[in-house]
Design a protein around this motif. Structure first.
Motif, PDB file in Angstrom:
ATOM      1  N   UNK A 346      10.294  10.606 -23.905  1.00  0.00           N
ATOM      2  CA  UNK A 346      11.387  10.899 -24.821  1.00  0.00           C
ATOM      3  C   UNK A 346      11.419   9.903 -25.976  1.00  0.00           C
ATOM      4  N   UNK A 347      11.291   8.626 -25.640  1.00  0.00           N
ATOM      5  CA  UNK A 347      11.438   7.588 -26.657  1.00  0.00           C
ATOM      6  C   UNK A 347      10.326   7.639 -27.699  1.00  0.00           C
ATOM      7  N   UNK A 348       9.099   7.932 -27.267  1.00  0.00           N
ATOM      8  CA  UNK A 348       7.965   7.891 -28.183  1.00  0.00           C
ATOM      9  C   UNK A 348       7.586   9.262 -28.735  1.00  0.00           C
ATOM     10  N   UNK A 349       8.430  10.261 -28.502  1.00  0.00           N
ATOM     11  CA  UNK A 349       8.118  11.594 -29.000  1.00  0.00           C
ATOM     12  C   UNK A 349       8.408  11.732 -30.487  1.00  0.00           C
ATOM     13  N   UNK A 350       9.167  10.801 -31.062  1.00  0.00           N
ATOM     14  CA  UNK A 350       9.505  10.845 -32.471  1.00  0.00           C
ATOM     15  C   UNK A 350       9.317   9.445 -33.061  1.00  0.00           C
ATOM     16  N   UNK A 351       8.505   9.324 -34.085  1.00  0.00           N
ATOM     17  CA  UNK A 351       8.265   8.028 -34.698  1.00  0.00           C
ATOM     18  C   UNK A 351       8.478   8.116 -36.202  1.00  0.00           C
ATOM     19  N   UNK A 352       9.002   7.049 -36.741  1.00  0.00           N
ATOM     20  CA  UNK A 352       9.297   6.956 -38.170  1.00  0.00           C
ATOM     21  C   UNK A 352       8.722   5.656 -38.696  1.00  0.00           C
ATOM     22  N   UNK A 353       8.017   5.719 -39.815  1.00  0.00           N
ATOM     23  CA  UNK A 353       7.443   4.524 -40.431  1.00  0.00           C
ATOM     24  C   UNK A 353       8.150   4.253 -41.750  1.00  0.00           C
ATOM     25  N   UNK A 354       8.614   3.010 -41.922  1.00  0.00           N
ATOM     26  CA  UNK A 354       9.271   2.618 -43.165  1.00  0.00           C
ATOM     27  C   UNK A 354       8.741   1.250 -43.603  1.00  0.00           C
ATOM     28  N   UNK A 355       8.867   0.969 -44.877  1.00  0.00           N
ATOM     29  CA  UNK A 355       8.529  -0.340 -45.427  1.00  0.00           C
ATOM     30  C   UNK A 355       9.766  -0.911 -46.099  1.00  0.00           C
ATOM     31  N   UNK A 356      10.102  -2.140 -45.754  1.00  0.00           N
ATOM     32  CA  UNK A 356      11.308  -2.785 -46.275  1.00  0.00           C
ATOM     33  C   UNK A 356      10.930  -4.161 -46.819  1.00  0.00           C
ATOM     34  N   UNK A 357      11.802  -4.767 -47.623  1.00  0.00           N
ATOM     35  CA  UNK A 357      11.547  -6.146 -48.041  1.00  0.00           C
ATOM     36  C   UNK A 357      11.391  -7.057 -46.827  1.00  0.00           C
ATOM     37  N   UNK A 358      10.555  -8.046 -46.953  1.00  0.00           N
ATOM     38  CA  UNK A 358      10.275  -8.966 -45.845  1.00  0.00           C
ATOM     39  C   UNK A 358      11.558  -9.463 -45.183  1.00  0.00           C
ATOM     40  N   UNK A 359      11.594  -9.366 -43.855  1.00  0.00           N
ATOM     41  CA  UNK A 359      12.707  -9.918 -43.095  1.00  0.00           C
ATOM     42  C   UNK A 359      12.149 -10.481 -41.792  1.00  0.00           C
ATOM     43  N   UNK A 360      11.967 -11.799 -41.764  1.00  0.00           N
ATOM     44  CA  UNK A 360      11.371 -12.456 -40.601  1.00  0.00           C
ATOM     45  C   UNK A 360      12.307 -12.426 -39.401  1.00  0.00           C
ATOM     46  N   UNK A 361      13.595 -12.153 -39.616  1.00  0.00           N
ATOM     47  CA  UNK A 361      14.539 -12.110 -38.504  1.00  0.00           C
ATOM     48  C   UNK A 361      14.388 -10.850 -37.664  1.00  0.00           C
ATOM     49  N   UNK A 362      13.684  -9.850 -38.158  1.00  0.00           N
ATOM     50  CA  UNK A 362      13.492  -8.624 -37.386  1.00  0.00           C
ATOM     51  C   UNK A 362      12.567  -8.878 -36.209  1.00  0.00           C
ATOM     52  N   UNK A 363      12.835  -8.207 -35.102  1.00  0.00           N
ATOM     53  CA  UNK A 363      12.033  -8.321 -33.891  1.00  0.00           C
ATOM     54  C   UNK A 363      11.791  -6.937 -33.310  1.00  0.00           C
ATOM     55  N   UNK A 364      10.650  -6.742 -32.672  1.00  0.00           N
ATOM     56  CA  UNK A 364      10.461  -5.498 -31.933  1.00  0.00           C
ATOM     57  C   UNK A 364      11.468  -5.476 -30.774  1.00  0.00           C
ATOM     58  N   UNK A 365      11.891  -4.278 -30.407  1.00  0.00           N
ATOM     59  CA  UNK A 365      12.931  -4.147 -29.393  1.00  0.00           C
ATOM     60  C   UNK A 365      14.329  -4.242 -29.969  1.00  0.00           C
ATOM     61  N   UNK A 366      14.439  -4.539 -31.249  1.00  0.00           N
ATOM     62  CA  UNK A 366      15.732  -4.610 -31.918  1.00  0.00           C
ATOM     63  C   UNK A 366      16.114  -3.235 -32.434  1.00  0.00           C
ATOM     64  N   UNK A 367      17.416  -2.922 -32.437  1.00  0.00           N
ATOM     65  CA  UNK A 367      17.902  -1.636 -32.932  1.00  0.00           C
ATOM     66  C   UNK A 367      18.482  -1.818 -34.323  1.00  0.00           C
ATOM     67  N   UNK A 368      18.102  -0.948 -35.253  1.00  0.00           N
ATOM     68  CA  UNK A 368      18.653  -0.957 -36.601  1.00  0.00           C
ATOM     69  C   UNK A 368      19.186   0.434 -36.918  1.00  0.00           C
ATOM     70  N   UNK A 369      19.967   0.532 -37.982  1.00  0.00           N
ATOM     71  CA  UNK A 369      20.504   1.827 -38.422  1.00  0.00           C
ATOM     72  C   UNK A 369      19.849   2.203 -39.737  1.00  0.00           C
ATOM     73  N   UNK A 370      19.364   3.444 -39.839  1.00  0.00           N
ATOM     74  CA  UNK A 370      18.734   3.931 -41.065  1.00  0.00           C
ATOM     75  C   UNK A 370      19.582   5.046 -41.658  1.00  0.00           C
ATOM     76  N   UNK A 371      19.848   4.935 -42.960  1.00  0.00           N
ATOM     77  CA  UNK A 371      20.644   5.916 -43.683  1.00  0.00           C
ATOM     78  C   UNK A 371      19.756   6.763 -44.576  1.00  0.00           C
TER      79      UNK A 371
END
Length: 420
Positions: A346-371
């Motif tokens: 279920x989790x890997x059935x949908x994937x989205x790729x985005x590019x954002x300004x550098x943010x070293x505070x981001x980590x895998x396993x972290x949840x973000x909101x996309x508008x």
């Protein structure tokens, strides 16, 4: 407000000689620096392009196995690998060579990736799985306690023999066998964990609690948005996509049917009782436990889960060395093995790729909101598109270059919001 699209500074880039008796500063010869991490990868990886004009590759010499110290500062944070946590060259990709310069790429890993290939786990392990993983990291891989971050407690106890497997492989192998504690209730969790290394250390986290923790801290979740036009003076530029989002997989019903996401029949052979065990699993039955954020609801096509789409055969690995030959858990194993299969699917059935300004505070396993906005709608309608919502960072790549600083994210989620 700081500009996350630029501003990185390499404060240290030292390569040690093979014997470790000399250090060479190659900051001025460095080109593109790439950093990678993934929730399904037990090691982080870095690549550093070197434009060598003084023959350091042969003079130092630069060789695989040499230690590298790296420090990069950026308005969003810092990447640092020093004497307490160095990098090691695992490979050197040679590129072009002329009479005036050599161009090559250093492939770098943390020491744990190397120790993993020279260490084996062989003894009997018994206990909570998170405790077992901590023991493997500290005692077998010799990982410093400061590099061991969140090892989430499991509700089940497990017994097994190491069988001379590699330590990191063993930790990953234990992930689908792990059942979490959710809301302090032993019966509310579904199987499925991730074991991975991030910039600050090692993590062992359940899918359930990654999203549950995000639900509890909605107000603190980073929010990224995509705009067709860009306001150069906007203070929110650091959290805007710098290119259109790309959906790699979306609503692929045939793929979901092949994976048995909606309904699967699982036939297990119990090696203790020498009898078969049959478990039919329907995704609809677990949907309220799995989809915890906002109003996200899995849009299951009508009647598609009436019949089984995948038949899976397996062995009930109940820990044959346990005293009673069973697995101490509130859920019997065929059920949570079936849950785990559908959970990952279920989790890997949908994937989205985005590019954002550098943010070293981001980590895998972290949840973000996309508008995202609906097509041909005003900016006031941002967030109304079904694709908007909460996503987990499956993998990320930081790119430091003279052209700018960017972070590429691969995002996953359980479902899209119900179409209305």
């Amino acid at each position: 407000m700081s500009n996350f699209l630029k501003g990185h500074k390499i404060t240290e880039l030292l390569i040690a000689s093979p014997k470790g008796d000399r250090l060479e500063d190659v900051r001025l010869q460095s080109g593109l620096i790439s950093y990678y991490e993934d929730v399904r990868d037990s090691s982080i990886h870095l690549e550093v392009d070197i434009l060598d004009t003084s023959g350091k590759l042969a003079k130092l010499p630069v060789r695989s196995g040499s230690v590298v110290y790296l420090a990069i500062t950026h308005p969003s944070g810092e990447i640092r690998f020093d004497e307490n946590n160095p990098l090691v060259i695992s490979n050197i990709k040679t590129g072009t060579a002329t009479a005036t310069r050599e161009v090559y790429t250093l492939i770098l890993e943390t020491p744990g990736a190397f120790n993993n290939h020279t260490t084996r786990v062989y003894k009997k392990y018994t206990g909570k799985i998170d405790t077992i993983i901590r023991s493997i990291l500290e005692k077998d891989l010799k990982i410093k306690s400061t590099r061991i971050k969140t090892l989430e407690e499991t509700s089940n106890v497990y017994s097994f023999m190491g069988n001379y497997n590699k330590p990191l492989f063993t930790c990953t192998w234990l992930c689908p066998k792990s059942v979490p504690l959710v809301n302090n209730g032993k019966n509310s969790g579904t199987a499925g964990y991730f074991f991975y290394e991030a910039l600050d250390g090692y993590y062992f986290r359940s899918i359930d609690n990654i999203f549950n923790d995000a639900k509890k801290n909605k107000n603190n979740i980073l929010r990224y948005s995509y705009h067709e036009t860009v306001d150069a003076l906007s203070p929110d530029n650091n959290f805007k996509l710098v290119s259109p989002p790309v959906w790699k997989e979306s609503h692929d019903i045939l793929e979901k049917l092949r994976m048995g996401m909606y309904k699967s029949s699982n036939w297990f052979y119990d090696i203790i009782t020498r009898s078969p065990d049959f478990q039919n699993y329907t995704f609809k039955d677990s949907i309220n436990k799995q989809l915890t954020l906002s109003n996200e609801v899995e849009n299951i096509p009508n009647k598609i889960d009436t019949y089984t789409s995948r038949l899976m055969l397996g062995v009930i690995d109940t820990g044959t060395l346990s005293a009673k030959g069973d697995l101490t858990t509130p859920q019997y194993q065929p059920l949570f093995q079936s849950q785990g299969i559908a959970r990952y699917a279920s989790l890997f059935s949908q994937t989205l790729s985005i590019t954002v300004p550098m943010n070293i505070q981001l980590r895998v396993g972290q949840v973000i909101f996309c508008n995202f906005s609906k097509i041909n709608k005003q900016e006031s309608d941002y967030g109304s598109d079904p694709s908007s919502g909460y996503y987990m960072i499956k993998s990320l790549a930081h790119k430091f270059s003279s052209r700018g600083d960017f972070t590429g994210l691969t995002l996953v989620r359980d479902s899209y919001a119900q179409l209305t």
